[in-house]
Design a protein around this motif. Structure first.
Motif, PDB file in Angstrom:
ATOM      1  N   TYR A 151      -8.202  17.730   2.452  1.00 59.91           N
ATOM      2  CA  TYR A 151      -7.029  16.948   2.054  1.00 59.91           C
ATOM      3  C   TYR A 151      -5.963  17.030   3.158  1.00 59.91           C
ATOM      4  O   TYR A 151      -5.640  18.122   3.628  1.00 59.91           O
ATOM      5  CB  TYR A 151      -6.440  17.467   0.728  1.00 59.91           C
ATOM      6  CG  TYR A 151      -5.453  16.492   0.154  1.00 59.91           C
ATOM      7  CD1 TYR A 151      -5.846  15.565  -0.797  1.00 59.91           C
ATOM      8  CD2 TYR A 151      -4.132  16.457   0.601  1.00 59.91           C
ATOM      9  CE1 TYR A 151      -4.950  14.634  -1.292  1.00 59.91           C
ATOM     10  CE2 TYR A 151      -3.230  15.529   0.113  1.00 59.91           C
ATOM     11  CZ  TYR A 151      -3.652  14.616  -0.832  1.00 59.91           C
ATOM     12  OH  TYR A 151      -2.771  13.687  -1.306  1.00 59.91           O
TER      13      TYR A 151
ATOM     14  N   TYR B 236       1.536  14.399  -0.755  1.00 56.78           N
ATOM     15  CA  TYR B 236       0.999  15.316  -1.765  1.00 56.78           C
ATOM     16  C   TYR B 236       1.811  15.414  -3.056  1.00 56.78           C
ATOM     17  O   TYR B 236       1.364  16.056  -4.009  1.00 56.78           O
ATOM     18  CB  TYR B 236       0.852  16.718  -1.172  1.00 56.78           C
ATOM     19  CG  TYR B 236       2.125  17.266  -0.594  1.00 56.78           C
ATOM     20  CD1 TYR B 236       3.115  17.809  -1.415  1.00 56.78           C
ATOM     21  CD2 TYR B 236       2.352  17.228   0.775  1.00 56.78           C
ATOM     22  CE1 TYR B 236       4.300  18.296  -0.886  1.00 56.78           C
ATOM     23  CE2 TYR B 236       3.526  17.710   1.313  1.00 56.78           C
ATOM     24  CZ  TYR B 236       4.497  18.245   0.486  1.00 56.78           C
ATOM     25  OH  TYR B 236       5.660  18.727   1.008  1.00 56.78           O
TER      26      TYR B 236
ATOM     27  N   ARG C 137      -6.498  11.228  -0.242  1.00 53.38           N
ATOM     28  CA  ARG C 137      -5.198  10.721  -0.715  1.00 53.38           C
ATOM     29  C   ARG C 137      -5.414   9.516  -1.626  1.00 53.38           C
ATOM     30  O   ARG C 137      -4.782   9.392  -2.676  1.00 53.38           O
ATOM     31  CB  ARG C 137      -4.311  10.325   0.467  1.00 53.38           C
ATOM     32  CG  ARG C 137      -3.755  11.492   1.241  1.00 53.38           C
ATOM     33  CD  ARG C 137      -2.846  11.045   2.358  1.00 53.38           C
ATOM     34  NE  ARG C 137      -1.648  10.384   1.840  1.00 53.38           N
ATOM     35  CZ  ARG C 137      -0.808   9.678   2.582  1.00 53.38           C
ATOM     36  NH1 ARG C 137      -1.026   9.542   3.884  1.00 53.38           N
ATOM     37  NH2 ARG C 137       0.252   9.117   2.050  1.00 53.38           N
TER      38      ARG C 137
ATOM     39  N   PHE D 183      -2.688  17.419   3.841  1.00 48.43           N
ATOM     40  CA  PHE D 183      -1.391  17.786   3.274  1.00 48.43           C
ATOM     41  C   PHE D 183      -0.241  17.492   4.226  1.00 48.43           C
ATOM     42  O   PHE D 183       0.866  17.194   3.806  1.00 48.43           O
ATOM     43  CB  PHE D 183      -1.381  19.273   2.908  1.00 48.43           C
ATOM     44  CG  PHE D 183      -2.276  19.595   1.763  1.00 48.43           C
ATOM     45  CD1 PHE D 183      -1.911  19.292   0.459  1.00 48.43           C
ATOM     46  CD2 PHE D 183      -3.509  20.206   1.975  1.00 48.43           C
ATOM     47  CE1 PHE D 183      -2.738  19.591  -0.611  1.00 48.43           C
ATOM     48  CE2 PHE D 183      -4.344  20.514   0.905  1.00 48.43           C
ATOM     49  CZ  PHE D 183      -3.964  20.201  -0.384  1.00 48.43           C
TER      50      PHE D 183
END
Length: 193
Positions: free
Chosen positions: A106, A120, A87, A108
Motif C-alpha cells: 500500500y 490513506y 488505493r 501510504f
C-alpha cells in the motif's frame, strides 16, 4: 483454512501505476489464488474493458465499480490491489461492501514528498475485512509507518520481507498466498473481526 471456490466470487486485481512493468506480481498471484477463488479478473482484462490503463485513482475506481456485480453477488467478491491499485480497491470497498480486500504494498506516502492524508485517510473508516501485505523495506511506507496511522479495526497488517516492488522468490509468494487464502476463508466465515 480451506475455502470452497463456489462460496467466493471472482477476484478483481488492480496493478500499480507501473503497469505493465509490475505484471510479475499478478503472474505470481493468479495461479496460486484463482483455483481457490471464484475466478480471476486481472489488470489486462480491466484495461481491455476500459480501452486503456488510466493511472488516475478516481477513473480507475469508476471503471472497477462499473464492472462489479450488483446485489448479493457483490458480497462474494475479493478485491486485490498492488500499490496505487490498493488505493483504488480500498476506496471502492468504502462504497461497495465486497467480501474482502487484499492490498500488496500500500502506498501510504510518496518517497521524499510531504505527507498526504488523502492517500490513506479513508482507511480509518473501511468496514470491509482488509489484509495489507506490506514490505519491511517499502519506500512508500513500512509496516511501522502504517501502524502509526489511524487504521480501521477491520484492517490486518502483515509484514513481508520485501520492498515496494515485491520481488519475492517462489517460497515468499507461496507464503503470501497462504495468508491471502486463509484471510479470505475467515472473511467467508465472518471470522476476521
Amino acid at each position: 483454512m480451506i475455502v470452497a471456490a463456489g462460496r467466493l466470487g471472482p477476484a478483481f486485481y488492480l496493478a500499480g501505476d507501473s503497469f505493465p512493468d509490475d505484471v510479475g506480481v499478478e503472474r505470481a498471484l493468479a495461479p496460486r489464488l484463482s483455483p481457490h477463488l471464484g475466478g480471476w479478473i486481472g489488470q489486462e482484462a480491466l484495461v481491455a474493458a476500459g480501452g486503456r490503463f488510466d493511472p488516475d485513482i478516481a477513473a480507475r475506481a469508476a471503471q472497477l465499480e462499473a464492472m462489479l456485480p450488483e446485489g448479493p453477488a457483490l458480497s462474494r467478491i475479493v478485491l486485490i490491489g498492488r500499490s496505487s491499485g490498493a488505493r483504488v480497491v480500498t476506496q471502492v470497498a468504502c462504497r461497495r461492501p465486497v467480501l474482502a480486500v487484499i492490498c500488496l504494498g500500500y502506498p501510504f506516502r510518496r518517497p521524499g514528498a510531504a505527507e498526504d492524508p488523502e492517500r490513506y485517510a479513508h482507511l480509518a473508516h473501511l468496514a470491509v475485512p482488509t489484509l495489507i501485505l506490506q514490505g519491511k523495506h517499502d519506500a512508500y511506507g513500512t509496516p511501522e509507518v502504517a501502524r502509526g496511522l489511524c487504521l480501521s479495526p477491520s484492517i490486518r497488517l502483515e509484514p513481508l520481507e520485501a520492498d515496494h516492488r515485491l520481488r519475492l522468490a517462489s517460497p515468499g509468494w507461496d507464503a503470501a498466498c497462504r495468508l491471502i487464502r486463509a484471510f479470505c476463508g475467515m472473511a467467508v466465515h465472518g471470522l476476521t473481526g
